[in-house]
Scaffold this motif. Structure first.
Motif, PDB file in Angstrom:
ATOM      1  N   LEU A  99      35.422  36.436  37.266  1.00 31.83           N
ATOM      2  CA  LEU A  99      34.630  36.276  38.491  1.00 31.83           C
ATOM      3  C   LEU A  99      34.110  37.622  39.003  1.00 31.83           C
ATOM      4  O   LEU A  99      34.682  38.669  38.718  1.00 31.83           O
ATOM      5  CB  LEU A  99      35.488  35.627  39.579  1.00 31.83           C
ATOM      6  N   ASP A 100      33.049  37.556  39.803  1.00 33.42           N
ATOM      7  CA  ASP A 100      32.536  38.750  40.473  1.00 33.42           C
ATOM      8  C   ASP A 100      33.537  39.247  41.512  1.00 33.42           C
ATOM      9  O   ASP A 100      34.321  38.460  42.034  1.00 33.42           O
ATOM     10  CB  ASP A 100      31.227  38.412  41.197  1.00 33.42           C
ATOM     11  N   VAL A 101      33.451  40.538  41.858  1.00 39.64           N
ATOM     12  CA  VAL A 101      34.450  41.093  42.783  1.00 39.64           C
ATOM     13  C   VAL A 101      34.449  40.403  44.139  1.00 39.64           C
ATOM     14  O   VAL A 101      35.504  40.219  44.748  1.00 39.64           O
ATOM     15  CB  VAL A 101      34.311  42.622  42.977  1.00 39.64           C
ATOM     16  N   SER A 102      33.274  39.999  44.629  1.00 37.86           N
ATOM     17  CA  SER A 102      33.239  39.364  45.945  1.00 37.86           C
ATOM     18  C   SER A 102      33.914  37.991  45.889  1.00 37.86           C
ATOM     19  O   SER A 102      34.591  37.582  46.822  1.00 37.86           O
ATOM     20  CB  SER A 102      31.795  39.217  46.412  1.00 37.86           C
ATOM     21  N   VAL A 103      33.732  37.285  44.762  1.00 35.67           N
ATOM     22  CA  VAL A 103      34.355  35.974  44.591  1.00 35.67           C
ATOM     23  C   VAL A 103      35.848  36.149  44.318  1.00 35.67           C
ATOM     24  O   VAL A 103      36.680  35.377  44.781  1.00 35.67           O
ATOM     25  CB  VAL A 103      33.677  35.197  43.444  1.00 35.67           C
ATOM     26  N   GLN A 104      36.174  37.220  43.588  1.00 36.55           N
ATOM     27  CA  GLN A 104      37.568  37.535  43.329  1.00 36.55           C
ATOM     28  C   GLN A 104      38.327  37.663  44.643  1.00 36.55           C
ATOM     29  O   GLN A 104      39.427  37.137  44.803  1.00 36.55           O
ATOM     30  CB  GLN A 104      37.669  38.845  42.536  1.00 36.55           C
ATOM     31  N   ALA A 105      37.733  38.371  45.612  1.00 35.47           N
ATOM     32  CA  ALA A 105      38.390  38.559  46.905  1.00 35.47           C
ATOM     33  C   ALA A 105      38.674  37.206  47.555  1.00 35.47           C
ATOM     34  O   ALA A 105      39.770  36.983  48.080  1.00 35.47           O
ATOM     35  CB  ALA A 105      37.516  39.418  47.813  1.00 35.47           C
ATOM     36  N   GLU A 106      37.707  36.273  47.485  1.00 34.85           N
ATOM     37  CA  GLU A 106      37.909  34.950  48.089  1.00 34.85           C
ATOM     38  C   GLU A 106      39.054  34.194  47.429  1.00 34.85           C
ATOM     39  O   GLU A 106      39.890  33.599  48.096  1.00 34.85           O
ATOM     40  CB  GLU A 106      36.633  34.106  47.963  1.00 34.85           C
ATOM     41  N   ILE A 107      39.071  34.232  46.089  1.00 37.22           N
ATOM     42  CA  ILE A 107      40.100  33.485  45.359  1.00 37.22           C
ATOM     43  C   ILE A 107      41.485  34.102  45.586  1.00 37.22           C
ATOM     44  O   ILE A 107      42.472  33.394  45.781  1.00 37.22           O
ATOM     45  CB  ILE A 107      39.770  33.409  43.850  1.00 37.22           C
ATOM     46  N   LEU A 108      41.561  35.437  45.594  1.00 38.20           N
ATOM     47  CA  LEU A 108      42.856  36.080  45.825  1.00 38.20           C
ATOM     48  C   LEU A 108      43.363  35.766  47.230  1.00 38.20           C
ATOM     49  O   LEU A 108      44.553  35.505  47.431  1.00 38.20           O
ATOM     50  CB  LEU A 108      42.764  37.596  45.615  1.00 38.20           C
ATOM     51  N   ASN A 109      42.457  35.764  48.217  1.00 38.45           N
ATOM     52  CA  ASN A 109      42.859  35.396  49.586  1.00 38.45           C
ATOM     53  C   ASN A 109      43.373  33.964  49.638  1.00 38.45           C
ATOM     54  O   ASN A 109      44.359  33.679  50.311  1.00 38.45           O
ATOM     55  CB  ASN A 109      41.678  35.552  50.550  1.00 38.45           C
TER      56      ASN A 109
END
Lengths: 251, 282
Positions: free
Chosen positions: A171-181
């Protein structure tokens, strides 16, 4: 009082009649509610461990204990229910011709849980998607939405442990942040235990309490996330690995 | 003043589908001198399409317009396919993400490198082999003679990518476009491959366009960085200043990365602003 959910004792996994030993004598203990990381380069055996824990490969030596009891070679339904896996690539892990609704209903039926519709609505809400997503096909979803569905599919059977195999590396970093949250929130709210595999030390340090560094099938050392951040490590390889992953941007 | 190696002015790429038209690259402009330029952005930001348009390797459904797209003095938009074939490989080379898919699986590694040289230089087979062996050595392959005769499936990912670099750089191109050249590699191997690329780019004096989604990697490796979002250039800045970027998108992108030096309970999520898509550019 310790409450160990998952434990591996002298776990050794070989392929091709012993020609290749992918995991050599791995040992770890994961407490309830903990998030435990496995990190290393391709071929170090981290995903092989995950697959053995999940029951996708039961041909191993040594033992894996779940809630203090050794897992049998033939896993029972409740074992699969208790430990669910989320794969790396949401493009490859969802059936392209099944609607979200069918993807989510299948595990409920397999586990004989009933109350399908309520569970689907609830799990969709839990991963931050509206009920209208029931009627979408995977190609109608973005990468992040697909990974949310993959997480929902794992959660719908109310597991105790989530096995996460590089859940954000596609995933892209911005989407990564959402999924990790999302994963952080779910662990807190549902009291889940995580066993997470990644090659990204920053992701692992963010998500996990303790980390095992692997190389050539062995766990070299086990360190805590604060140790990773402070660079307090014993093995040269770990130091080298940390140096290679060190970010260049300091703002 | 010397001419820039590459001039891109108001590049636009449209894709015409049956149902709708997608405007993938929207008014991208930059000039490239003898430097290492990074283009960063997320999936769909248009970074790879920009790279492909320079090579004129866009898919048939793409319509490309620009006020200028010049390589040295050559107008790339007006060049014939024959002229482009002469430019591709020998003047502009492209390194792709995964060596597993970009090397010919049925041809030995050495032959592929020698062939790349002979396509653009009139030399004997023996001389091409000499050059290929020397090139393997310069990408730090320890036993070039042995590696020359093996097939791509017998090499590791890192070695495969160094072989790709050897093959792309042997005709001594003036411009190298590397599209995510290390994303398929492990972190420890990544450094090694990048230092090989860096060394060769410096030695041959070529210019480099380095396309990547990895901000840290680009900050570390390039001289200058273009940050792209929704087909537009949001920011053009020196790589060492990336940590002090001004544009809210660049800032948000940096903030959303988990960091080793600052533990955080939650990662900031990008709140996308419509003006990034439509507003005037600074």
């Amino acid at each position: 009082m310790r409450d160990t959910v998952l434990e591996a004792v002298d776990l050794t996994i070989s392929f091709n009649d012993g020609a290749v030993t992918a995991v050599k004598g791995a040992k770890f203990r994961i407490e309830r509610g903990e998030s435990y990381g496995l990190i290393g380069e391709s071929g170090c055996g981290k995903s092989t461990i995950l697959r053995a824990v999940a029951g996708l490969n039961t041909d191993y030596d040594g033992s894996i204990l779940f809630e203090g009891r050794e897992l049998p070679e033939r896993r029972r339904k409740e074992h699969f229910r208790a430990m669910q896996m989320v794969f790396q690539d949401p493009y490859g892990s969802l059936h392209p011709r099944k609607m979200v609704q069918a993807v989510l209903a299948e595990p409920v039926r397999l586990m004989g849980l009933g109350d399908e519709q309520r569970r689907i609505d609830e799990v969709l809400r839990n991963v931050g998607l509206g009920p209208e997503f029931r009627f979408r096909y995977p190609h109608e979803l973005s990468g992040g939405q697909r990974q949310r569905i993959a997480i929902a599919r794992a959660l719908i059977v109310e597991p105790k442990v989530l096995l996460l195999d590089e859940p954000t590396s596609a995933l892209d970093v911005s989407v990564q942040a959402e999924i990790l949250n999302l994963l952080t929130r779910l662990r807190r709210e549902l009291g889940l235990t995580y066993l997470m595999v990644s090659h990204d030390i920053a992701v692992i340090a963010h998500m996990c309490d303790r980390v095992a560094i692997m190389q050539h099938g062995r766990i070299l050392e086990e360190i805590t996330a604060p140790d990773v951040r402070a660079g307090r490590v014993a093995e040269d390889y770990t130091r080298e690995f940390l140096a290679a992953s060190a970010p260049a941007i300091t703002a | 003043m010397t001419d820039p190696v590459l001039t891109v002015e108001n590049l636009n790429i449209h894709f015409h589908g049956s149902a709708r038209t997608t405007h993938a690259v929207r008014g991208v402009s930059f000039t490239l001198g003898h430097e290492k330029l990074g283009i960063v952005g997320e999936s769909g930001s248009g970074k790879s399409q920009t790279g492909r348009a320079i090579m004129r390797l866009s898919p048939p459904s793409a319509r490309i317009t620009a006020d200028a797209l010049r390589f040295g003095r050559t107008n790339l938009l007006a060049a014939s396919e024959k002229q482009m074939r002469a430019i591709r490989g020998s003047e502009i080379a492209m390194i792709l993400q995964d060596p597993k898919f970009s090397l010919n699986p049925l041809m030995t590694v050495g032959k592929q490198i020698a062939e790349a040289y002979r396509t653009h230089h009139r030399v004997s087979k023996a001389e091409a082999k000499e050059r290929a062996l020397a090139m393997l050595e310069s990408v730090h392959i320890r036993d070039p003679k042995r590696v020359y005769d093996i097939l791509p499936h017998e090499v590791s990912g890192g070695m495969g990518q160094r072989i790709m670099i050897a093959m792309m750089l042997i005709p001594e191109p003036k411009l190298i476009i590397a599209d995510e050249p290390t994303s398929a590699l492990d972190v420890t191997v990544r450094r090694q491959v990048l230092s090989v690329l860096d060394e060769l780019v410096d030695r041959t004096g070529a210019s480099l366009i380095f396309i990547s989604h990895d901000l840290n990697l680009v900050a570390d490796f390039c001289d200058r960085v273009l940050v792209m979002y929704a087909g537009r250039v949001m920011e053009d800045l020196p790589a060492r200043d990336l940590g002090r970027a001004n544009h809210p998108y660049t800032r948000a992108l940096l903030e959303s990365l988990p960091r080793l030096d600052q533990p955080r309970a939650e990662l900031p999520v990008i709140r996308r602003d419509d003006t990034w898509r439509t507003g005037a550019l600074a």
